[in-house]
Design a protein around this motif. Structure first.
Motif, PDB file in Angstrom:
ATOM      1  N   LEU A  90       0.892  -1.187   0.085  1.00 58.74           N
ATOM      2  CA  LEU A  90       0.093   0.152   0.087  1.00 58.74           C
ATOM      3  C   LEU A  90       0.916   1.021   0.047  1.00 58.74           C
ATOM      4  CD1 LEU A  90      -2.907  -0.982   2.631  1.00 58.74           C
ATOM      5  CD2 LEU A  90      -2.826  -1.084   0.041  1.00 58.74           C
ATOM      6  N   GLY A  91       0.464   2.419  -0.670  1.00 62.96           N
ATOM      7  CA  GLY A  91       1.305   3.611  -0.671  1.00 62.96           C
ATOM      8  C   GLY A  91       2.274   3.481  -1.811  1.00 62.96           C
ATOM      9  N   MET A  92       2.605   2.554  -2.514  1.00 67.29           N
ATOM     10  CA  MET A  92       3.645   2.308  -3.651  1.00 67.29           C
ATOM     11  C   MET A  92       3.001   3.389  -4.750  1.00 67.29           C
ATOM     12  SD  MET A  92       5.002  -0.975  -5.584  1.00 67.29           S
ATOM     13  CE  MET A  92       6.556  -1.176  -4.753  1.00 67.29           C
ATOM     14  N   THR A  93       3.747   3.946  -5.418  1.00 68.75           N
ATOM     15  CA  THR A  93       3.564   4.975  -6.600  1.00 68.75           C
ATOM     16  C   THR A  93       3.298   4.145  -7.796  1.00 68.75           C
ATOM     17  OG1 THR A  93       5.532   5.799  -7.062  1.00 68.75           O
ATOM     18  CG2 THR A  93       4.304   6.940  -5.802  1.00 68.75           C
ATOM     19  N   HIS A  94       2.516   4.356  -8.918  1.00 68.34           N
ATOM     20  CA  HIS A  94       2.494   3.759 -10.233  1.00 68.34           C
ATOM     21  C   HIS A  94       3.812   3.579 -10.722  1.00 68.34           C
ATOM     22  CE1 HIS A  94       1.197   2.715 -14.079  1.00 68.34           C
ATOM     23  NE2 HIS A  94       0.519   1.849 -13.611  1.00 68.34           N
ATOM     24  N   ASP A  95       4.499   4.758 -10.467  1.00 67.13           N
ATOM     25  CA  ASP A  95       5.951   4.656 -11.149  1.00 67.13           C
ATOM     26  C   ASP A  95       6.972   3.991 -10.503  1.00 67.13           C
ATOM     27  OD1 ASP A  95       5.180   6.719 -13.145  1.00 67.13           O
ATOM     28  OD2 ASP A  95       6.004   8.299 -11.853  1.00 67.13           O
ATOM     29  N   ASP A  96       6.748   3.986  -9.381  1.00 64.75           N
ATOM     30  CA  ASP A  96       7.542   2.737  -8.437  1.00 64.75           C
ATOM     31  C   ASP A  96       7.272   1.367  -8.685  1.00 64.75           C
ATOM     32  OD1 ASP A  96       9.121   4.842  -7.031  1.00 64.75           O
ATOM     33  OD2 ASP A  96       7.897   4.839  -5.439  1.00 64.75           O
ATOM     34  N   PHE A  97       5.975   1.018  -8.737  1.00 67.48           N
ATOM     35  CA  PHE A  97       5.304  -0.268  -9.211  1.00 67.48           C
ATOM     36  C   PHE A  97       6.032  -0.766 -10.780  1.00 67.48           C
ATOM     37  CE2 PHE A  97       2.177  -3.054 -11.329  1.00 67.48           C
ATOM     38  CZ  PHE A  97       2.056  -3.890 -10.526  1.00 67.48           C
ATOM     39  N   LEU A  98       5.766   0.260 -11.482  1.00 69.35           N
ATOM     40  CA  LEU A  98       6.792  -0.108 -13.059  1.00 69.35           C
ATOM     41  C   LEU A  98       8.033  -0.156 -12.999  1.00 69.35           C
ATOM     42  CD1 LEU A  98       4.383   2.146 -15.295  1.00 69.35           C
ATOM     43  CD2 LEU A  98       4.245  -0.133 -14.992  1.00 69.35           C
ATOM     44  N   ALA A  99       8.720   0.574 -12.248  1.00 71.39           N
ATOM     45  CA  ALA A  99      10.175   0.350 -12.122  1.00 71.39           C
ATOM     46  C   ALA A  99      10.684  -0.803 -11.410  1.00 71.39           C
ATOM     47  CB  ALA A  99      11.010   1.580 -11.572  1.00 71.39           C
ATOM     48  N   HIS A 100       9.920  -1.205 -10.311  1.00 74.80           N
ATOM     49  CA  HIS A 100      10.430  -2.121  -9.385  1.00 74.80           C
ATOM     50  C   HIS A 100       9.779  -3.682  -9.434  1.00 74.80           C
ATOM     51  CE1 HIS A 100      13.186   0.626  -7.398  1.00 74.80           C
ATOM     52  NE2 HIS A 100      12.214   1.616  -7.100  1.00 74.80           N
ATOM     53  N   VAL A 101       8.553  -3.744  -9.923  1.00 71.54           N
ATOM     54  CA  VAL A 101       7.782  -4.796  -9.924  1.00 71.54           C
ATOM     55  C   VAL A 101       7.588  -4.932 -11.583  1.00 71.54           C
ATOM     56  CG1 VAL A 101       5.592  -5.865  -9.438  1.00 71.54           C
ATOM     57  CG2 VAL A 101       6.818  -4.229  -7.855  1.00 71.54           C
ATOM     58  N   GLY A 102       6.978  -4.058 -12.173  1.00 74.77           N
ATOM     59  CA  GLY A 102       6.737  -4.328 -13.591  1.00 74.77           C
ATOM     60  C   GLY A 102       6.055  -5.254 -14.254  1.00 74.77           C
ATOM     61  N   PHE A 103       5.130  -5.778 -13.354  1.00 70.43           N
ATOM     62  CA  PHE A 103       3.764  -6.824 -13.762  1.00 70.43           C
ATOM     63  C   PHE A 103       3.032  -6.037 -14.860  1.00 70.43           C
ATOM     64  CE2 PHE A 103       4.352  -8.973  -9.494  1.00 70.43           C
ATOM     65  CZ  PHE A 103       5.351  -9.798  -9.850  1.00 70.43           C
ATOM     66  N   GLN A 104       2.560  -6.565 -15.799  1.00 77.72           N
ATOM     67  CA  GLN A 104       1.460  -6.088 -16.614  1.00 77.72           C
ATOM     68  C   GLN A 104       0.287  -6.546 -16.347  1.00 77.72           C
ATOM     69  OE1 GLN A 104       2.274  -3.677 -18.932  1.00 77.72           O
ATOM     70  NE2 GLN A 104       4.325  -3.627 -18.101  1.00 77.72           N
ATOM     71  N   PRO A 105      -0.867  -5.693 -16.491  1.00 75.50           N
ATOM     72  CA  PRO A 105      -2.266  -5.990 -15.908  1.00 75.50           C
ATOM     73  C   PRO A 105      -2.884  -6.785 -16.972  1.00 75.50           C
ATOM     74  CG  PRO A 105      -2.148  -3.492 -16.458  1.00 75.50           C
ATOM     75  CD  PRO A 105      -0.946  -4.382 -16.704  1.00 75.50           C
ATOM     76  N   ILE A 106      -3.942  -7.751 -16.810  1.00 74.65           N
ATOM     77  CA  ILE A 106      -4.461  -8.480 -17.920  1.00 74.65           C
ATOM     78  C   ILE A 106      -5.918  -7.939 -18.090  1.00 74.65           C
ATOM     79  CG2 ILE A 106      -3.211 -10.704 -17.162  1.00 74.65           C
ATOM     80  CD1 ILE A 106      -5.743 -11.617 -15.546  1.00 74.65           C
ATOM     81  N   GLY A 107      -6.123  -6.904 -17.120  1.00 76.27           N
ATOM     82  CA  GLY A 107      -7.596  -6.508 -17.212  1.00 76.27           C
ATOM     83  C   GLY A 107      -7.614  -5.006 -16.536  1.00 76.27           C
ATOM     84  N   GLN A 108      -8.537  -4.107 -16.797  1.00 74.02           N
ATOM     85  CA  GLN A 108      -8.380  -3.045 -16.210  1.00 74.02           C
ATOM     86  C   GLN A 108      -9.932  -2.358 -16.207  1.00 74.02           C
ATOM     87  OE1 GLN A 108      -5.442   0.172 -16.803  1.00 74.02           O
ATOM     88  NE2 GLN A 108      -7.024   1.222 -17.627  1.00 74.02           N
ATOM     89  N   VAL A 109     -10.375  -1.740 -15.256  1.00 72.34           N
ATOM     90  CA  VAL A 109     -11.540  -1.232 -15.013  1.00 72.34           C
ATOM     91  C   VAL A 109     -11.436   0.391 -14.363  1.00 72.34           C
ATOM     92  CG1 VAL A 109     -13.902  -0.878 -13.803  1.00 72.34           C
ATOM     93  CG2 VAL A 109     -12.928  -3.275 -14.535  1.00 72.34           C
ATOM     94  N   VAL A 110     -12.025   1.552 -15.136  1.00 65.67           N
ATOM     95  CA  VAL A 110     -11.701   2.692 -14.498  1.00 65.67           C
ATOM     96  C   VAL A 110     -13.010   3.260 -14.367  1.00 65.67           C
ATOM     97  CG1 VAL A 110     -10.730   5.141 -15.231  1.00 65.67           C
ATOM     98  CG2 VAL A 110      -9.736   2.864 -16.148  1.00 65.67           C
ATOM     99  N   GLU A 111     -13.131   3.833 -12.759  1.00 66.08           N
ATOM    100  CA  GLU A 111     -14.283   4.605 -12.672  1.00 66.08           C
ATOM    101  C   GLU A 111     -14.339   6.010 -11.990  1.00 66.08           C
ATOM    102  OE1 GLU A 111     -16.107   1.970  -9.589  1.00 66.08           O
ATOM    103  OE2 GLU A 111     -16.769   0.475 -11.178  1.00 66.08           O
ATOM    104  N   PRO A 112     -15.047   6.932 -12.070  1.00 65.58           N
ATOM    105  CA  PRO A 112     -14.968   8.045 -11.168  1.00 65.58           C
ATOM    106  C   PRO A 112     -14.791   7.776  -9.565  1.00 65.58           C
ATOM    107  CG  PRO A 112     -16.899   8.113 -12.807  1.00 65.58           C
ATOM    108  CD  PRO A 112     -16.408   6.844 -12.696  1.00 65.58           C
ATOM    109  N   ASP A 113     -13.833   8.634  -9.185  1.00 63.99           N
ATOM    110  CA  ASP A 113     -13.544   8.329  -7.708  1.00 63.99           C
ATOM    111  C   ASP A 113     -14.752   9.145  -6.827  1.00 63.99           C
ATOM    112  OD1 ASP A 113     -12.481   8.310  -5.254  1.00 63.99           O
ATOM    113  OD2 ASP A 113     -10.443   9.077  -5.698  1.00 63.99           O
ATOM    114  N   PRO A 114     -15.126   8.283  -6.302  1.00 60.35           N
ATOM    115  CA  PRO A 114     -16.409   9.036  -5.220  1.00 60.35           C
ATOM    116  C   PRO A 114     -15.903   9.898  -4.251  1.00 60.35           C
ATOM    117  CG  PRO A 114     -16.469   6.696  -4.951  1.00 60.35           C
ATOM    118  CD  PRO A 114     -15.365   7.065  -5.882  1.00 60.35           C
TER     119      PRO A 114
END
Length: 108
Positions: free
Chosen positions: A40-64
């Motif tokens: 928790l708290g990891m930024t998307h940039d850090d995730f891509l740089a250190h983990v690098g897993f690619q998603p198999i699906g994605q859902v985007v919604e407005p943030d309530p």
């Protein structure tokens, strides 16, 4: 004609992805897969740089919680484990960070 078929396939996959979100019903504070830690708290940039897993699906919604932002749910399958990461902006504008990690509960 091919364009319409492609659009209908995409719409069907988005609908299936939205239904699949209910599968991930156990929240965890962190996850280690293939020796790579996701927390928790990891930024998307850090995730891509250190983990690098690619998603198999994605859902985007407005943030309530923030009318000017989005909630992004990304599904992953890595090392025979499936999990879902919820991304939100804590500060807008700002980076998207992991706000929830969910895995399927045992037996589901």
């Amino acid at each position: 004609m091919k364009f319409l078929v492609l659009i209908s396939i995409l719409l069907a996959s988005f609908a299936a992805a939205a239904q699949d979100l209910t599968l991930y019903n156990k929240a965890v504070p962190s996850l280690t897969i293939s020796g790579k830690r996701i927390a928790l708290g990891m930024t998307h940039d850090d995730f891509l740089a250190h983990v690098g897993f690619q998603p198999i699906g994605q859902v985007v919604e407005p943030d309530p919680a923030n009318r000017r932002s989005l909630v992004i749910y990304k599904r992953y399958w890595e090392a025979k484990q499936q999990f879902l990461i919820e991304w939100r902006r804590s500060n807008d504008p700002g980076p998207y960070v992991i706000t929830r990690i969910r895995v399927p509960a045992p037996g589901s």
